[in-house]
Design a protein around this motif. Structure first.
Motif, PDB file in Angstrom:
ATOM      1  N   THR A 166       0.829  -1.213   0.000  1.00  0.00           N
ATOM      2  CA  THR A 166       0.000   0.000   0.000  1.00  0.00           C
ATOM      3  C   THR A 166       0.859   1.257   0.000  1.00  0.00           C
ATOM      4  OG1 THR A 166      -1.729  -1.160   1.232  1.00  0.00           O
ATOM      5  CG2 THR A 166      -1.815   1.243   1.206  1.00  0.00           C
ATOM      6  N   ILE A 218       2.397   1.831  -3.384  1.00  0.00           N
ATOM      7  CA  ILE A 218       1.439   2.401  -4.336  1.00  0.00           C
ATOM      8  C   ILE A 218       1.267   3.898  -4.102  1.00  0.00           C
ATOM      9  CG2 ILE A 218      -1.018   2.433  -4.956  1.00  0.00           C
ATOM     10  CD1 ILE A 218      -1.027  -0.600  -4.568  1.00  0.00           C
ATOM     11  N   SER A 221       2.127   6.909  -6.669  1.00  0.00           N
ATOM     12  CA  SER A 221       1.099   7.891  -7.011  1.00  0.00           C
ATOM     13  C   SER A 221       1.614   9.306  -6.791  1.00  0.00           C
ATOM     14  CB  SER A 221      -0.155   7.655  -6.165  1.00  0.00           C
ATOM     15  OG  SER A 221      -0.672   6.360  -6.380  1.00  0.00           O
ATOM     16  N   ARG A 237      -5.358  -5.698  -9.809  1.00  0.00           N
ATOM     17  CA  ARG A 237      -5.782  -4.862  -8.691  1.00  0.00           C
ATOM     18  C   ARG A 237      -4.728  -3.829  -8.298  1.00  0.00           C
ATOM     19  NH1 ARG A 237      -4.563  -9.727  -6.043  1.00  0.00           N
ATOM     20  NH2 ARG A 237      -2.970  -9.528  -4.408  1.00  0.00           N
ATOM     21  N   HIS A 238      -3.417  -4.184  -8.537  1.00  0.00           N
ATOM     22  CA  HIS A 238      -2.339  -3.248  -8.219  1.00  0.00           C
ATOM     23  C   HIS A 238      -2.405  -2.023  -9.125  1.00  0.00           C
ATOM     24  CE1 HIS A 238      -0.035  -6.993  -6.623  1.00  0.00           C
ATOM     25  NE2 HIS A 238      -0.829  -6.462  -5.696  1.00  0.00           N
ATOM     26  N   LEU A 270      -5.494   0.035  -8.142  1.00  0.00           N
ATOM     27  CA  LEU A 270      -5.276   0.760  -6.894  1.00  0.00           C
ATOM     28  C   LEU A 270      -4.372   1.963  -7.094  1.00  0.00           C
ATOM     29  CD1 LEU A 270      -4.922  -2.079  -4.214  1.00  0.00           C
ATOM     30  CD2 LEU A 270      -6.675  -0.304  -4.316  1.00  0.00           C
ATOM     31  N   GLN A 271      -3.356   1.828  -7.952  1.00  0.00           N
ATOM     32  CA  GLN A 271      -2.441   2.955  -8.155  1.00  0.00           C
ATOM     33  C   GLN A 271      -3.162   4.144  -8.774  1.00  0.00           C
ATOM     34  OE1 GLN A 271       1.135   2.198 -10.416  1.00  0.00           O
ATOM     35  NE2 GLN A 271       1.526   4.388 -10.685  1.00  0.00           N
ATOM     36  N   LEU A 298      -6.388   4.674  -8.880  1.00  0.00           N
ATOM     37  CA  LEU A 298      -7.429   5.130  -7.962  1.00  0.00           C
ATOM     38  C   LEU A 298      -6.813   5.970  -6.846  1.00  0.00           C
ATOM     39  CD1 LEU A 298     -10.485   4.840  -7.702  1.00  0.00           C
ATOM     40  CD2 LEU A 298     -10.112   2.893  -6.184  1.00  0.00           C
ATOM     41  N   CYS A 299      -5.628   5.550  -6.380  1.00  0.00           N
ATOM     42  CA  CYS A 299      -4.920   6.285  -5.331  1.00  0.00           C
ATOM     43  C   CYS A 299      -4.513   7.667  -5.828  1.00  0.00           C
ATOM     44  CB  CYS A 299      -3.701   5.482  -4.893  1.00  0.00           C
ATOM     45  SG  CYS A 299      -2.811   6.205  -3.503  1.00  0.00           S
ATOM     46  N   SER A 317     -12.554   5.889 -10.564  1.00  0.00           N
ATOM     47  CA  SER A 317     -12.798   4.451 -10.717  1.00  0.00           C
ATOM     48  C   SER A 317     -12.742   4.015 -12.183  1.00  0.00           C
ATOM     49  CB  SER A 317     -14.160   4.081 -10.121  1.00  0.00           C
ATOM     50  OG  SER A 317     -14.157   4.292  -8.736  1.00  0.00           O
ATOM     51  N   SER A 360      -6.468  -0.999 -15.594  1.00  0.00           N
ATOM     52  CA  SER A 360      -6.243  -2.353 -15.104  1.00  0.00           C
ATOM     53  C   SER A 360      -6.619  -3.418 -16.123  1.00  0.00           C
ATOM     54  CB  SER A 360      -7.030  -2.586 -13.811  1.00  0.00           C
ATOM     55  OG  SER A 360      -8.422  -2.595 -14.067  1.00  0.00           O
TER      56      SER A 360
END
Length: 386
Positions: free
Chosen positions: A2, A5, A9, A305-306, A309-310, A312-313, A368, A375
């Motif tokens: 986390t 990521i 970001s 998902r990685h 998440l990046q 999205l972060c 999103s 992704s």
């Protein structure tokens, strides 16, 4: 993972500083609009609410709108026979030019009885209040406010002096204690004369409005009901009169304030939504520019998902960081406003926290789709992209 990521970001945002700042601009403006507008509105209404509260919940105002109904001052004073009512003061309001030598001005003239001072919880700093004999003999005497004394006499020491109201000379028998400004209207700029004298000046034959003081705060509702019953019997029409007290006004003011705050927050929140659309747009551009980066990361083992998440972060950081900058600028703006307007507006902590939370939601909501699109890229297609 986390923290990694988050670092990636932050690095991506830092590498495109100007674009990131322009992207956050919509969020910054939105947060500033929400926080500043709501805080200033609440600050302004807080002063009004305090003024209403200072009137005291035991003060009741009654007004008769039917001109065919004639009640004398003696009729109205019969209300003091009710256990819930302490005192009653009939009112005649006039506006006349008042002169003293070469000085003159237009002031509010209040025709009332001696009980007015008890109803309003007022006293005199010098001289005396109105007496029953003044009402009985229709004497031309006046109790004046401090502003009137200062304007016409140049001093508060005005007892014994004379003033001319219209074309009649009145003797000043008292100066009211200084009250300062208030929503209900300060008597500092008023001149109080006997009710019978004011009735003669105005030609008014009956009482159209009066103040009532309840015995105590717990008996206000009982007093209001008694007054309403009394006026209903006198007018035979429940639409011919109104009875209200400061608690009613305060409740109405709070409702208006809450509605106004929600309206302003809703309007300002539109800026946040527009800022969120800007974030989504930039993130879509970022996905297109970093297609090869995504392909390489997937090729060396990064999972879907990685990648999601990046991105999205990044969207959340852009949104929340814009919100924090907006809060800082809001705080500075409010401080400047307080200095310029001599106000005491305080930034609303709840609204500030809600704005940041909304920024986070905006980041997730509008980030999103770009994150999902990034992704879903296939490594082979991404690597073939030049």
């Amino acid at each position: 993972m986390t923290w990694k990521i988050i670092k990636l970001s932050l690095k991506a945002i830092y590498n495109n500083k100007m674009r990131s700042l322009l992207t956050m601009l919509g969020i910054i403006i939105g947060v500033m609009a929400v926080v500043i507008l709501v805080s200033i509105t609440e600050g302004a209404t807080s002063g009004i609410t305090d003024s209403i509260s200072s009137m005291g919940s035991s003060l009741i105002t009654a007004t008769i709108s039917d001109e065919d109904v004639t009640l004398s001052a003696e009729d109205v004073e019969e209300l003091t026979n009710y256990r819930s009512i302490s005192s009653v003061a009939p009112i005649i309001s006039l506006n006349e030019t008042v002169t003293k030598g070469t000085e003159s001005g237009s002031y509010s003239i209040i025709g009332t009885t001696a009980s007015y001072f008890e109803v309003q919880d007022e006293g005199v700093q010098s001289g005396r209040i109105l007496a029953e004999s003044d009402e009985e003999w229709t004497t031309r005497v006046a109790v004046i406010g401090t502003d009137v004394a200062e304007d016409l006499f140049g001093t508060w020491d005005a007892v014994g002096g004379t003033i001319t109201i219209g074309d009649k000379v009145y003797k000043v028998v008292g100066v009211i204690e200084e009250q300062g400004s208030s929503l209900s209207g300060s008597d500092d700029s008023s001149i109080i004369i006997p009710y019978s004298t004011a009735a003669r000046i105005s030609g008014q034959s009956g009482v159209s409005s009066f103040y009532v003081k309840a015995t105590n705060d717990n008996m206000v509702n009982s007093a209001v009901n008694s007054i309403s019953m009394f006026l209903l019997q006198a007018t035979r029409d429940e639409d011919a009169y109104t009875v209200s007290n400061s608690s009613d006004v305060l409740d109405t003011m709070e409702d208006v304030t809450d509605t106004m705050s929600l309206l302003l927050a809703g309007i300002a929140a539109i800026s946040l939504v527009v800022g969120g659309i800007g974030i989504m747009n930039i993130m879509m551009v970022s996905v297109s520019e970093r297609t090869r980066e995504i392909g390489i990361r997937k090729a060396i083992g990064a999972k879907r998902r990685h990648i999601m998440l990046q991105f999205l972060c990044e969207a959340c950081i852009l949104s929340v960081l814009g919100g924090l900058i907006g809060l800082l600028l809001s705080f500075v703006t409010i401080r400047i406003y307080n200095i310029i307007a001599s106000a005491s507006v305080v930034m609303n902590g709840s609204i500030a926290a809600a704005a940041i939370l909304f920024c986070a939601v905006i980041g997730v909501a509008f980030g999103s789709y770009p994150a999902a699109k990034a992704s879903r890229l296939q490594p082979i297609d991404a690597l073939h992209t030049s």
